[in-house]
Design a protein around this motif. Sequence first.
Motif, short mmCIF file in Angstrom:
data_model
loop_
_atom_site.label_atom_id
_atom_site.label_comp_id
_atom_site.label_asym_id
_atom_site.label_seq_id
_atom_site.Cartn_x
_atom_site.Cartn_y
_atom_site.Cartn_z
N LEU A 150 17.77 1.25 -5.41
CA LEU A 150 17.94 0.27 -6.49
C LEU A 150 18.25 0.93 -7.83
CD1 LEU A 150 14.97 -2.13 -5.64
CD2 LEU A 150 17.41 -2.58 -5.30
N GLY A 151 17.82 2.17 -8.03
CA GLY A 151 18.07 2.86 -9.29
C GLY A 151 16.96 2.68 -10.31
N HIS A 152 15.81 2.14 -9.90
CA HIS A 152 14.69 1.98 -10.83
C HIS A 152 13.40 1.80 -10.03
CE1 HIS A 152 14.12 -2.42 -10.17
NE2 HIS A 152 15.41 -2.38 -9.89
N ARG A 153 12.29 2.02 -10.68
CA ARG A 153 10.99 1.85 -10.03
C ARG A 153 10.63 0.37 -9.91
NH1 ARG A 153 8.05 6.09 -9.05
NH2 ARG A 153 6.15 4.82 -8.92
N LEU A 154 9.82 0.07 -8.93
CA LEU A 154 9.32 -1.28 -8.74
C LEU A 154 7.84 -1.33 -9.11
CD1 LEU A 154 10.97 -2.11 -5.30
CD2 LEU A 154 11.62 -3.04 -7.51
N PRO A 155 7.41 -2.34 -9.86
CA PRO A 155 6.00 -2.42 -10.29
C PRO A 155 5.11 -2.92 -9.16
CG PRO A 155 7.21 -4.33 -11.10
CD PRO A 155 8.21 -3.45 -10.41
N PHE A 156 4.88 -2.04 -8.16
CA PHE A 156 4.15 -2.44 -6.97
C PHE A 156 2.76 -1.79 -6.98
CE2 PHE A 156 3.28 -1.57 -2.33
CZ PHE A 156 2.93 -2.87 -2.03
N GLU A 157 1.73 -2.63 -6.89
CA GLU A 157 0.36 -2.14 -6.82
C GLU A 157 -0.17 -2.31 -5.40
OE1 GLU A 157 -2.08 -3.98 -9.70
OE2 GLU A 157 -0.81 -3.42 -11.41
N HIS A 158 -0.62 -1.21 -4.79
CA HIS A 158 -1.09 -1.24 -3.40
C HIS A 158 -2.44 -1.93 -3.27
CE1 HIS A 158 1.99 1.08 -1.34
NE2 HIS A 158 2.04 1.90 -2.39
N HIS A 159 -2.68 -2.47 -2.07
CA HIS A 159 -3.97 -3.08 -1.72
C HIS A 159 -4.50 -2.40 -0.46
CE1 HIS A 159 -3.68 -6.57 -4.51
NE2 HIS A 159 -2.39 -6.34 -4.38
N ASP A 160 -5.80 -2.41 -0.32
CA ASP A 160 -6.41 -1.73 0.83
C ASP A 160 -6.06 -2.43 2.14
OD1 ASP A 160 -7.56 0.13 -0.82
OD2 ASP A 160 -9.45 -0.99 -1.04
N GLN A 161 -6.01 -3.75 2.16
CA GLN A 161 -5.68 -4.48 3.39
C GLN A 161 -4.16 -4.52 3.56
OE1 GLN A 161 -7.64 -8.29 3.77
NE2 GLN A 161 -9.43 -7.60 2.60
N ASP A 162 -3.71 -4.22 4.77
CA ASP A 162 -2.27 -4.14 5.03
C ASP A 162 -1.57 -5.47 4.75
OD1 ASP A 162 -2.32 -1.49 5.76
OD2 ASP A 162 -2.70 -1.91 7.88
N ARG A 163 -2.18 -6.56 5.15
CA ARG A 163 -1.53 -7.85 4.98
C ARG A 163 -1.39 -8.20 3.49
NH1 ARG A 163 -0.27 -11.48 8.66
NH2 ARG A 163 -1.48 -10.31 10.19
N ASP B 43 -1.27 -5.99 1.14
CA ASP B 43 -0.33 -5.02 0.60
C ASP B 43 1.11 -5.48 0.82
OD1 ASP B 43 -0.20 -2.43 -0.70
OD2 ASP B 43 0.76 -1.70 1.13
N VAL B 44 1.40 -5.99 2.00
CA VAL B 44 2.75 -6.47 2.29
C VAL B 44 3.04 -7.75 1.51
CG1 VAL B 44 4.28 -7.34 4.11
CG2 VAL B 44 2.79 -5.37 4.55
N TRP B 45 2.04 -8.60 1.32
CA TRP B 45 2.24 -9.81 0.50
C TRP B 45 2.65 -9.42 -0.92
CZ3 TRP B 45 1.84 -15.05 1.67
CH2 TRP B 45 1.89 -15.92 0.57
N ALA B 46 1.97 -8.42 -1.48
CA ALA B 46 2.33 -7.95 -2.83
C ALA B 46 3.74 -7.36 -2.84
CB ALA B 46 1.32 -6.92 -3.31
N LEU B 47 4.11 -6.67 -1.76
CA LEU B 47 5.47 -6.12 -1.67
C LEU B 47 6.51 -7.24 -1.66
CD1 LEU B 47 7.51 -3.85 -1.20
CD2 LEU B 47 7.02 -4.01 1.25
N VAL B 48 6.25 -8.32 -0.93
CA VAL B 48 7.18 -9.45 -0.90
C VAL B 48 7.29 -10.07 -2.29
CG1 VAL B 48 7.55 -11.77 0.02
CG2 VAL B 48 6.86 -9.92 1.55
#
Length: 490
Positions: free
Chosen positions: A40-53, A55-60
């Motif tokens: 993409l050419g830039h960072r994404l403001p993504f904050e990880h979560h301990d639970q995988d589900r 974490d993926v929800w935040a990614l979406v």
Amino acid sequence: MITSLHVDDQHRLVEAILRIDGMRARRAREVLLAALERDLGHRLPFEHHDQDRLDVWALVDVLLNYPGAAQALVRNLERFYKNSLSVAALRDLVRELIPEPWLGQEARRELHQLMTSLERFDTGLTHLGRFPVLYRRAVGPAWPLLDREMRDLHDVVALLEEIPAGPDGVPPLLVFADDLARSAAPPAAPAIRDWVRRQAVVHGVDDALYQRQNAEVEARARPEPSETYLIIACTPDALEPDRYLVTAWLQVDREPGSTLQCSDEALPLSRIPELLERLLTAETSVLDRPTPDLTVEFVLPRRLLDHPVEDSKIKIAGFEHRIGIKYPVVVRSLDRMRLAAVHHDWRHKWSVLRGSPADAPVCLVTRRGEYDQEELFSKLSEAPAVLALAFPPWAAADEPDEHWVGLLSGTPVIAWCRDGRDPARFAREVKDLLAADLMRLPRRTMDLRRQALSAGAEEAGTDHLGLHLTLVFDDADRIPEPYVRLRPPA
């Protein structure tokens, strides 16, 4: 969120991602996210979560906020996991739920790299003070104000890419980037300008953009805007009438304003100076305003019109002073802004004042009850654009008085002495104040306030009119957007 999805559809995306082997483990997701950011050419403001589900929800959530990000993730997954049925299923779901952005992958990456370059070379971050105004100019008044929580230019670019073109067919993103190139420093400026030119040709809007640029060149050839306005609006809270919801705008001449403060927390009147001090001493867009002059305008409900807002104090480097001796401070009527029925008279009287500021008609009332209210309304309706009153409004704000009649008649300028005044003395003082160009009245009122505190005013002491004068100076050409009736698009 830019691309808004129903919660069920977002769950479908989360489930489809978790079916892909490489996306089930957090470490693998981190590797793929890093690859996505390079793509993409830039960072994404993504904050990880301990639970995988989660974490993926935040990614979406992040993918939906950046045009092209979901499609880029699919492309990267297809490179890593060729012929994967679960990746193909995600690709089909993304195609179903998320429309293709109008900007191509390479063009978007290049633009974000240019924004990164601009931020790198502009070490003082002066662009941050300009992009709310540039955003407003690009989208026009019909779209929401820029979210003050946006972190950088990448967020603004992502938002603008989702906003459709205006009547001239030019996408707001191109307008924003073109304006940004004009205010940026080398070497970023030529590169951004070249990117805009190429994208305008690709999308067939080069002629429309050229016409727009020509119109702006002609506008810039005119005199520079003479004034910048800091507008503080205080709206009574529905549950606690002694507290106020405060909104602040910065407006350059008659350009669309940019929001500096819009809090859901109702504040007591005693907290307003604290907010004012922050805006005047720490707010980047106020400090980097394009014109040195600044007028502070308070948009107030009727019960606060008599409050001495110009006496609000701010502290700079340990020195405390009233804002009324540093800036022209005027009052505007919140009630009149909300009352569309009187706007025609208000605009007419303002145009009379603006057209003949040296000899606009003035109505002087030195005694309460000097005119019957209907008689005063009739007198003000005939011509006067200025009303001068030797006495303050009635304490009972729900009953009509001369001040309220003046507002309802559309009179844009109303001046009064808050503590009452000897009629003959007030007539003499206000005559001197109103003797010259009335469009300069806010500045002359500031001078009067300075005189009241200067050594030369010792004889007058605390009785000097400059310490007791309220000035309603209500520019009908600059009604803030929340109080303007919506009109159909041109």
